[in-house]
Design an enzyme around this catalytic site. Structure first.
Site, PDB file in Angstrom:
ATOM      1  CG  PHE A   1      -3.228   0.485   6.026  1.00  0.00           C
ATOM      2  CD1 PHE A   1      -3.554  -0.801   6.423  1.00  0.00           C
ATOM      3  CD2 PHE A   1      -1.966   0.696   5.470  1.00  0.00           C
ATOM      4  CE1 PHE A   1      -2.658  -1.854   6.287  1.00  0.00           C
ATOM      5  CE2 PHE A   1      -1.057  -0.333   5.335  1.00  0.00           C
ATOM      6  CZ  PHE A   1      -1.399  -1.618   5.741  1.00  0.00           C
ATOM      7  N   GLY A   2      -6.922   2.121   4.423  1.00  0.00           N
ATOM      8  CA  GLY A   2      -8.296   2.586   4.385  1.00  0.00           C
ATOM      9  C   GLY A   2      -8.731   2.995   2.995  1.00  0.00           C
ATOM     10  N   GLY A   3      -7.758   3.197   2.097  1.00  0.00           N
ATOM     11  CA  GLY A   3      -8.072   3.476   0.707  1.00  0.00           C
ATOM     12  C   GLY A   3      -8.832   4.774   0.493  1.00  0.00           C
TER      13      GLY A   3
ATOM     14  CB  CYS B   1     -13.950   4.252   1.485  1.00  0.00           C
ATOM     15  SG  CYS B   1     -15.353   4.420   2.606  1.00  0.00           S
TER      16      CYS B   1
ATOM     17  CD  GLU C   1      -2.550   1.584   0.050  1.00  0.00           C
ATOM     18  OE1 GLU C   1      -2.123   2.536  -0.655  1.00  0.00           O
ATOM     19  OE2 GLU C   1      -3.536   0.895  -0.261  1.00  0.00           O
TER      20      GLU C   1
ATOM     21  CG  HIS D   1     -49.551   7.373  11.029  1.00  0.00           C
ATOM     22  ND1 HIS D   1     -49.660   8.060   9.830  1.00  0.00           N
ATOM     23  CD2 HIS D   1     -50.172   8.125  11.982  1.00  0.00           C
ATOM     24  CE1 HIS D   1     -50.338   9.179  10.068  1.00  0.00           C
ATOM     25  NE2 HIS D   1     -50.662   9.224  11.346  1.00  0.00           N
TER      26      HIS D   1
END
Length: 451
Positions: A35-37, A39, A31, A437
């Site tokens: 990290f986490g790309g 998104c 990578e 409702h």
């Protein structure tokens, strides 16, 4: 040359492939970014955190319709930006350390294939029995004369700017333009959107797209059926020459956002040198089990599919994890219905066929549209523009598609997604379920009952 049992390329959804089942194997992740790309770092999560702040401003601005007099004294861009990234940025170091502590080798330089199942990372080469390619995608940059000579932003960079601009020109009319137009309008920018097509959000249902275009034009300057033919510096900002049906005009702005689409990162990976077959858009070709043209190489996420949706990539990562571990018992996605939402104002959510797709493909369908204003909660909101649209198969009475524009759209559509995934008929979803409702879900119920 180091050899591994498993190497994962990309620590976005690819990072989710790892699990305790791989603890006995020699594994690595490559990578070169965070990290986490996309998104986590420059996409879904930070943008939605900014959208929530923009929603607060927009709700205050529109509160007069409820008889509430509210003034927004100041929307502090720096404070909101810092709240977002002070929460997100520390996660990278923790994720990287966790992988290393759990026995996964982490390479932080870019990897490129030099041969099938042979990867060069920095100054060394690594091989593996199994590769999982999840390298994602990045913003596409159009070939516009002068663009390379001016400062401009993409979705990768604009969320980290120091000051909200006085004015913002946006090239593109898709979901990124819709979301950031909403965000920067809320923070005081004069927004101009230049769109090639006749409406914004052209891939949405035509009725939704037309309604959103109408509402966006009340907040922004929207130039449709237009092409940016050149860009140049003007003072501290930029000037766009735009050709449209009304003729040629110049758009001046303090800042430029380019969001005309995204492209897979397979070129940076040199995927073809790795023997990987690509389609005409540069996506890796896989079978339904996510096997590529090279035995032992799997692929998932934005490098493979055209959805560019985190929830799709997450599901794919679970399928690939199983298949890598159990090649004799391959799984595929049991449901390829990919819902999505656009977190703009008003919010938009969609799943399945649009009405224009049904017409183009000559698929018979019944169509029902129900306005929020037909429900008690719609009255409470004083809503006059939102609606739920549902398409159904007249033969087997299953739902073919659903499209919602209005508050809470991404939540309201979920029972319709579930009904489609489970193959439930309109009759069952409409009559065998109780709808609270007076909640907004009554608009969904009424649309189904009308069908």
């Amino acid at each position: 040359m180091r050899h591994y049992d498993l190497v994962v390329l990309g620590a976005g959804s690819g990072n989710m492939v790892f699990g305790n089942e791989f603890a006995h194997l020699r594994t690595a992740v490559v990578e070169p970014s965070r990290f986490g790309g996309t998104c986590l770092n420059r996409g879904c999560i930070p943008s939605k955190m900014l959208v929530v702040a923009a929603d607060a401003v927009q709700n205050a601005r529109s509160a007069a319709r409820l008889g509430v007099d509210v003034t927004v004294a100041h929307a502090d861009w720096k404070a909101v930006r810092d709240r977002v990234f002070h929460r997100i940025d520390p996660l990278h170091a923790g994720a990287l350390a966790y992988r290393r502590e759990s026995g996964v080798d982490v390479y932080t330089e870019e990897g490129r294939f030099v041969a099938p199942k042979v990867l060069r990372v920095g100054d060394e080469q690594i091989t593996a029995d199994t590769f999982v390619v999840a390298v994602g995608c990045r913003p596409a940059v159009p070939d516009i004369p002068g663009l390379e000579t001016v400062p401009f932003h993409t979705s990768d960079t604009i969320m980290r700017i120091d000051e909200a601009p006085i004015s913002l020109a946006v090239i593109g009319g898709g979901f990124i333009a819709a979301e950031f137009g909403h965000v920067f309008d809320a923070f005081g920018a004069d927004v101009t959107i230049v769109q090639r097509g006749p409406r914004l959000l052209m891939t949405e249902d035509e009725q939704v797209s037309a309604r959103f275009t109408e509402l966006a034009a009340r907040r922004h300057r929207v130039i449709l059926d237009a092409a940016v033919t050149s860009v140049k510096r003007r003072g501290d900002g930029v000037a766009l020459t735009v050709t449209c049906p009304e003729g040629e005009q110049v758009v001046d702005a303090a800042m430029l956002l380019v969001c005309v689409g995204r492209r897979p990162n397979t070129d940076r990976l040199d995927a073809t040198a790795g023997g990987l077959e690509l389609d005409e858009h540069g996506h890796i070709v896989t079978d339904s089990a996510y096997r590529t043209s090279v035995p032992g190489v799997w692929a998932l996420g934005d490098a493979v599919n055209h959805f560019q949706l985190k929830h799709v990539a997450n599901v794919e990562s679970r399928v690939v994890r199983h298949n890598v571990l159990h090649p004799e018992d391959l799984r595929t996605l049991t449901n390829r219905i990919a819902p999505h939402a656009v977190f703009t104002s008003p919010q938009i959510a969609s799943v399945g066929l649009t009405e224009q797709e049904a017409r183009r493909r000559r698929i018979p369908c019944l169509v029902s549209v129900r306005n929020y204003s037909d429900t008690a909660y719609g009255w409470a909101l004083e809503d006059t523009t939102s609606f739920v649209k549902v398409l159904a198969n007249p033969a087997d009475r299953t739902i073919l598609g659903a499209h919602i524009i209005g508050p809470q759209a991404a939540t309201l559509i979920q029972p319709l997604i579930e009904a489609m995934a489970l193959g439930l008929t309109v009759d069952r979803v409409a009559r065998d379920v109780l709808y609270i409702h007076p909640a907004l879900t009554e608009a969904v119920e009424q649309a189904l009952l009308a069908l």
